[in-house]
Structures are given as C-alpha cells and as structure tokens.
Design an enzyme around this catalytic site. Structure first.
Site, PDB file in Angstrom:
ATOM      1  NE  ARG A  22     -10.429  16.078  56.921  1.00  0.00           N
ATOM      2  CZ  ARG A  22     -11.727  16.319  56.767  1.00  0.00           C
ATOM      3  NH1 ARG A  22     -12.612  15.410  57.044  1.00  0.00           N
ATOM      4  NH2 ARG A  22     -12.120  17.482  56.310  1.00  0.00           N
ATOM      5  CE  LYS A  46      -8.245  31.144  42.880  1.00  0.00           C
ATOM      6  NZ  LYS A  46      -7.325  30.036  42.624  1.00  0.00           N
ATOM      7  CG  HIS A  74      -2.000  34.303  45.325  1.00  0.00           C
ATOM      8  ND1 HIS A  74      -2.816  33.450  44.633  1.00  0.00           N
ATOM      9  CD2 HIS A  74      -0.835  34.303  44.657  1.00  0.00           C
ATOM     10  CE1 HIS A  74      -2.166  32.959  43.602  1.00  0.00           C
ATOM     11  NE2 HIS A  74      -0.948  33.462  43.589  1.00  0.00           N
ATOM     12  CE  LYS A 107       1.059  36.586  41.792  1.00  0.00           C
ATOM     13  NZ  LYS A 107       2.147  35.634  41.957  1.00  0.00           N
ATOM     14  CD  GLU A 158      -0.490  28.851  36.413  1.00  0.00           C
ATOM     15  OE1 GLU A 158       0.113  28.736  37.478  1.00  0.00           O
ATOM     16  OE2 GLU A 158      -1.641  28.424  36.232  1.00  0.00           O
ATOM     17  CG  ASP A 181      -7.308  27.545  39.422  1.00  0.00           C
ATOM     18  OD1 ASP A 181      -7.385  27.800  40.637  1.00  0.00           O
ATOM     19  OD2 ASP A 181      -6.253  27.176  38.868  1.00  0.00           O
ATOM     20  CG  HIS A 235      -5.469  34.777  40.217  1.00  0.00           C
ATOM     21  ND1 HIS A 235      -5.769  35.066  41.526  1.00  0.00           N
ATOM     22  CD2 HIS A 235      -5.007  33.500  40.223  1.00  0.00           C
ATOM     23  CE1 HIS A 235      -5.499  34.002  42.283  1.00  0.00           C
ATOM     24  NE2 HIS A 235      -5.041  33.038  41.513  1.00  0.00           N
ATOM     25  CE  LYS A 259      -3.390  25.584  36.385  1.00  0.00           C
ATOM     26  NZ  LYS A 259      -2.481  26.031  37.432  1.00  0.00           N
TER      27      LYS A 259
HETATM   28  C1  BG6 Z   1      -3.689  29.722  42.129  1.00  0.00           C
HETATM   29  C2  BG6 Z   1      -4.282  28.676  41.215  1.00  0.00           C
HETATM   30  O1  BG6 Z   1      -4.685  30.557  42.637  1.00  0.00           O
HETATM   31  O2  BG6 Z   1      -2.765  30.500  41.396  1.00  0.00           O
HETATM   32  C3  BG6 Z   1      -3.200  27.827  40.592  1.00  0.00           C
HETATM   33  O3  BG6 Z   1      -5.163  27.850  41.970  1.00  0.00           O
HETATM   34  C4  BG6 Z   1      -2.165  28.685  39.915  1.00  0.00           C
HETATM   35  O4  BG6 Z   1      -3.765  26.917  39.654  1.00  0.00           O
HETATM   36  C5  BG6 Z   1      -1.673  29.761  40.882  1.00  0.00           C
HETATM   37  O5  BG6 Z   1      -1.086  27.858  39.509  1.00  0.00           O
HETATM   38  C6  BG6 Z   1      -0.770  30.747  40.179  1.00  0.00           C
HETATM   39  O6  BG6 Z   1      -0.210  31.585  41.139  1.00  0.00           O
HETATM   40  P1  BG6 Z   1       1.180  32.296  40.866  1.00  0.00           P
HETATM   41  O7  BG6 Z   1       1.373  33.183  42.059  1.00  0.00           O
HETATM   42  O8  BG6 Z   1       2.200  31.200  40.745  1.00  0.00           O
HETATM   43  O9  BG6 Z   1       1.017  33.038  39.589  1.00  0.00           O
END
Ligand code: BG6
Length: 521
Positions: free
Chosen positions: A70, A180, A210, A214, A248, A267, A272, A372
């Site tokens: 936008r 996602k 994603h 990897k 993380e 999330d 994942h 986190k």
């Molecule tokens: C994302 C999440 O899908 O993956 C994030 O929304 C997270 O919260 C991230 O930090 C982690 O990805 P990676 O590749 O850094 O492990």
C-alpha cells in the site's frame, strides 16, 4: 556482454548435500510478484534470496520482480530501498555488475489489497514485462502478508484474470506461495484452504515453512535414507526418546503485535518443530516426489496421540520470559516489549511430550520445546538410545551414559554421536566422547539461505519442501487440542522464566517425571 559471466567467482560451489533432493533443472523465466513488499520479510529474506539466486545464475534469465504494497513509491525508490536491504542482509556483498542487471527487472505497484484497481495496475505491469523481458505469462505470486489478507488477494487475482488454467500443461503457469502461519487454528486453516482451493489447484499452491529449505533439515532425509547404519536403529527397539529443541536468544524483535496474537506455539511449534518431528519419525518414502514425501509426513501427523483436555496440563508446559540477561546484556520482559499488554498471557516458551502411536515409535516420547529469549540460539534434534542391558563396568557415576545422536540444525551445523570409551590407563575408567561432523569444515560456510532454495523450487514447480493442504490441517488439528485445553482452564498466566535461562522449571519436571532430563545443547 552477459554481466553475470564476469562474476564466475561469485558462483556458489555445488553443495553435495543437495544431490538427489531435486533436479537442478533451470526454471522458466517468470514474474515474481511480492505482496507485502514494504515488509520486513521482503527486505530481510526475499530480496536477498532472489539477488543471491541471480548471483548463482539460478534465477532464470529474463525473470522480473514486482513489489506490491500500500505504500506510495516509485520504481526507482523501491529499487533503491531493495538495494539497501540487500546490502544489509544478503549473505554475499552487492556486486555492481550483477545488481545493474538484476535491478532492471525490479518494479513496483502501489495499492491496497482490497482495491480492484491494484490488480488492474498489476496486470498492465505484468503484460509489459511479458513483452519487454520475456516472462511469458509465468507468474509466481508470493503472499508475504498476514493470513487475514490471503483470501482477499487470491480472489482478486482470479477476478483480474491473473490465474492460468492448471490443466494447460506446458503453457504459461501461475503459482502462489503463502508465507506462514497458514491460519490461526484448524477452523481458519480449513476456511483458507477452501478459499484458496476455489481459485487454485493444489499443484499451484506452495505453503512455506522455511525450515524445510534449510540445508541441515533437507539433510535429515539424506542422513536417514542414504546411510544403512542408522535406519535399523531408528525405532522403539533402540531409541529411548527424542528431544527436539528450537531455542532462540532473540525476543519478539518489534513484533509484539504479531506475537500477542500468535505466541510461540503457533509461531514455531505448529510448523517448524512439527516438521522436524515429521522428518525424524517418518517412514522411508517410495521416492522424493512431492506427494510421496508428504504422504509419509501426513502419516506421522495422523499418528500423533491426540491429547484430551485433561492430559494437556501433564504434557504441555508454557512459559513467558521475564527480564534477564542474554549474553550479558540486560533485556526487558515480554510484557515490557512494545505493543505487548502488561498483563499478557501469551506464551513465549512451550515444551510438550508427544507420542507417535505407530508400529515404529509406540511408547517412545518425543519431547519438543521452543522458546524465545533462551540461553542460546540452537535448533537440534537429539536421539537418545536405550541404556545397555547389563553393566559390566564400574562407571564413576554408577552407570553408563546412553548413546546420543544429535543433529544440529543451526548454528554450528553438524552431527555428533556420543559414545563411551575407556580412558587410557591401568584402570578401566569410562569416559564419554563424541564423533563430530561439522558442515562448516566439511563444505565451507557459504551455504544458501532457506529462502533461496524455496523460491527456486516454487519457480520450478517442485513442491517436496512445501506443506500440503492436509498436512497443514493435521498440524492444526493436533495443536488445537492444546489451545482448547488452555481456553477451558481460562487461559491462566504462564509461568515466568528469566530471559537467558532454559525456560520454566516446570519444563524440567516434565522430563524428570519420566526419569529423564533435557540435554544441554
Ligand atoms: C519464524 C518465526 O518463522 O522463524 C520467528 O516467525 C523466528 O519468530 C524465526 O524467529 C526463526 O527462524 P530461523 O531461521 O532464524 O531459525
């Protein structure tokens, strides 16, 4: 002159770990249309990935990229912003010659997603690119937007005549990539799949997780099915339990608003972590074809033991980070983050005990945790084997430590096998040692980013590394039990853990009750 030829030195060496996962066939030139082009994902991941594909000469020549969002902006301003983003986030430095060629294919269409004129403008731009760059009416729509925008965009694409007929094999193609999370729960995922299914054939749909892009995650399939050594041990007969950790150090990083609606279970765990579980537990697929692999993953998801409401409290632990120190820096509590309610009950840590009720895994717990602001960034799968049946040795702590195979997904990517040896000396003293394989030292460290592989696969129509419709629904179906139970308890505030720790004590108790403990990664 082909500007890319001058950059032969920038071409990534062929990564042996990619062999056999998919053909290295070059895709057709196409227009990649990114909805949500002003967002963080476009800057941090998508544009750097597309640029790196151009450097590696994997982006089909003549391809084009159109940003849609936008925000008012000109083509030139958008190109300038993207160059800045690539300079900041790309794994390889900007090379002026590659960039000049790349930026000629980059353009921008401003407009809101609800407005039909946005799609008319987009259509004109696509037609221009078909003529000028030879994109041949091939379109890859990338929806880097919240799931609440998916249905409206998809419907407008159809109304604007921008979706080709999937039966037209060999003709122009249209594919759509969804970032996602795909929905918020099972109900919304079903609704979304319904809305998407009215416009696209499932073969045109690419739901991203994603993690599947990897290298180390793809290597799980190679490790398990290209070696004869481990697969015979990969079952309840020899495995005591499995631990999957997605830890993380970062907090919510300015995404407070998103996190307040999401939490770590939606999330990270729902997608994942569950994908890691599927790849660890699945049966060998009959081939690497998309549906063969996804059929096996779906079977794992269908075998997950559903949790009754009353069982959730015993099997799932939540937590939320309080203040603390991460790498010696003092960091605020989750509730002190911008856009987060000071009374928030959203979880930033989840640990769960999960059972895969099938012939191979009956009775073997899979402990999954994600959080986190934990002590260290580490994603790993560790497979702990059973104890030896009878101890011959007087080991120092009264027992022999079981063998552990740990697959380090990131960082410090590698595979380590822990086993027991005799320390040199007159007495029989036992000592744990590790055989350690490191990707960095074996293959160099300039590994492609997950998004490079996934964008390329979507351009080639290769869906193995994307989540199928039934797969995402099964993931939500399992996770929904957890949310149901939390809601039925009135969603009590989660226990607070100190930032920089390994999560709430209750998560340690989850394993201690079974006579086990979390591995220190
Ligand atoms: C994302 C999440 O899908 O993956 C994030 O929304 C997270 O919260 C991230 O930090 C982690 O990805 P990676 O590749 O850094 O492990």
């Amino acid at each position: 002159m082909d500007t890319l030829d001058t950059n032969a030195a920038l071409v990534a060496p062929k990564n042996p770990l990619r062999a056999g996962i998919a053909d290295d066939k070059t895709g057709d030139p196409c227009a990649v249309v990114i909805f949500g082009a002003a967002g963080d994902l476009t800057k941090r991941k998508l544009m750097p990935a597309l640029y790196n594909l151009a450097v590696s000469r994997a982006l089909p020549s003549g391809s084009a990229i159109i940003g849609v969002s936008r925000r008012e902006s000109s083509h030139d301003d958008f190109r300038r912003d993207m160059k800045e983003a690539i300079t900041r986030f790309s794994r390889r430095k900007i090379d002026q010659a590659v960039w000049s060629d790349f930026e000629r294919g980059v353009s921008y269409v401003p407009g809101t997603f609800e407005d039909p004129t946005t799609y008319q403008k987009l259509r004109l731009e696509l037609e221009r690119l078909d003529k000028e760059r030879g994109t041949r009416e091939n379109r890859l729509f990338y929806l880097a937007v919240p799931p609440s925008d998916f249905a409206v965009i998809v419907q407008h694409l159809k109304d604007a005549g921008l979706v080709s007929d999937p039966r037209n094999v060999g003709g122009p193609w249209t594919r759509v990539v969804f970032e996602k999370p795909f929905g918020h729960d099972l109900k919304s995922a079903l609704e979304l799949n319904g809305a998407v299914g009215k416009v696209f054939d499932e073969k045109q749909v690419f739901r991203i997780d994603h993690y599947l892009g990897k290298e180390t995650v793809q290597n799980l399939l190679v490790f398990r099915f290209a070696n004869s050594l481990f697969e015979p041990l990969w079952s309840r007969e020899h495995v005591d339990h499995v631990q999957i950790t997605v830890a993380e150090e970062i907090g919510v990083e300015g995404r407070g608003k998103f996190y307040e609606q999401t939490g770590v279970t939606r999330d990270i765990v729902e997608n994942h972590a569950m994908q890691l579980l599927c790849l660890t537990a699945m049966e060998p697929p009959i081939s690497l074809a998309a549906d063969a692999v996804r059929d096996e993953k779906v079977k794992v998801l269908k075998s997950l033991r559903p949790m009754e409401r009353s069982q959730v409290a015993d099997n799932v632990i939540r937590g939320q980070y309080g203040r603390g120190f991460v790498r010696a820096d003092e960091v605020p509590a989750y509730r002190e983050e911008p856009d987060v309610s000071p009374q928030s009950r959203v979880e930033t840590y989840t640990a769960m005990r999960v059972f895969v009720d099938n012939w191979r895994w009956g009775g073997v717990p899979f402990y999954v945790r994600a959080g986190k602001r934990l002590a260290r960034r580490v994603t790993e799968i560790s497979v702990q084997f059973r104890k030896v049946p009878h101890t011959l040795f007087r080991a120092p702590d009264g027992g022999i430590t079981p063998n552990v195979l740990s697959l380090r997904i990131q960082p410090d990517e590698g595979i380590a096998l822990r086993f027991t040896t005799k320390e040199p000396g007159q007495q029989t003293v036992l000592r744990d040692v590790a055989m350690d394989f490191r990707y960095g030292s074996a293959f160099g460290s300039n590994t492609p980013e997950a998004y490079e592989r996934l964008l390329l696969d979507a351009m080639r129509g290769e869906a193995t590394l994307f989540t199928r419709r039934d797969e995402v629904e099964e993931q939500w179906a399992f996770i929904d039990h957890v949310f149901d139970a939390w809601a039925s308890e009135g969603n009590p505030p989660p226990p607070i853990y100190a930032a920089g720790s390994w999560g709430p004590e209750q998560a340690d108790d989850l394993l201690a009750r079974d006579g086990r403990r979390w591995r220190k990664p």
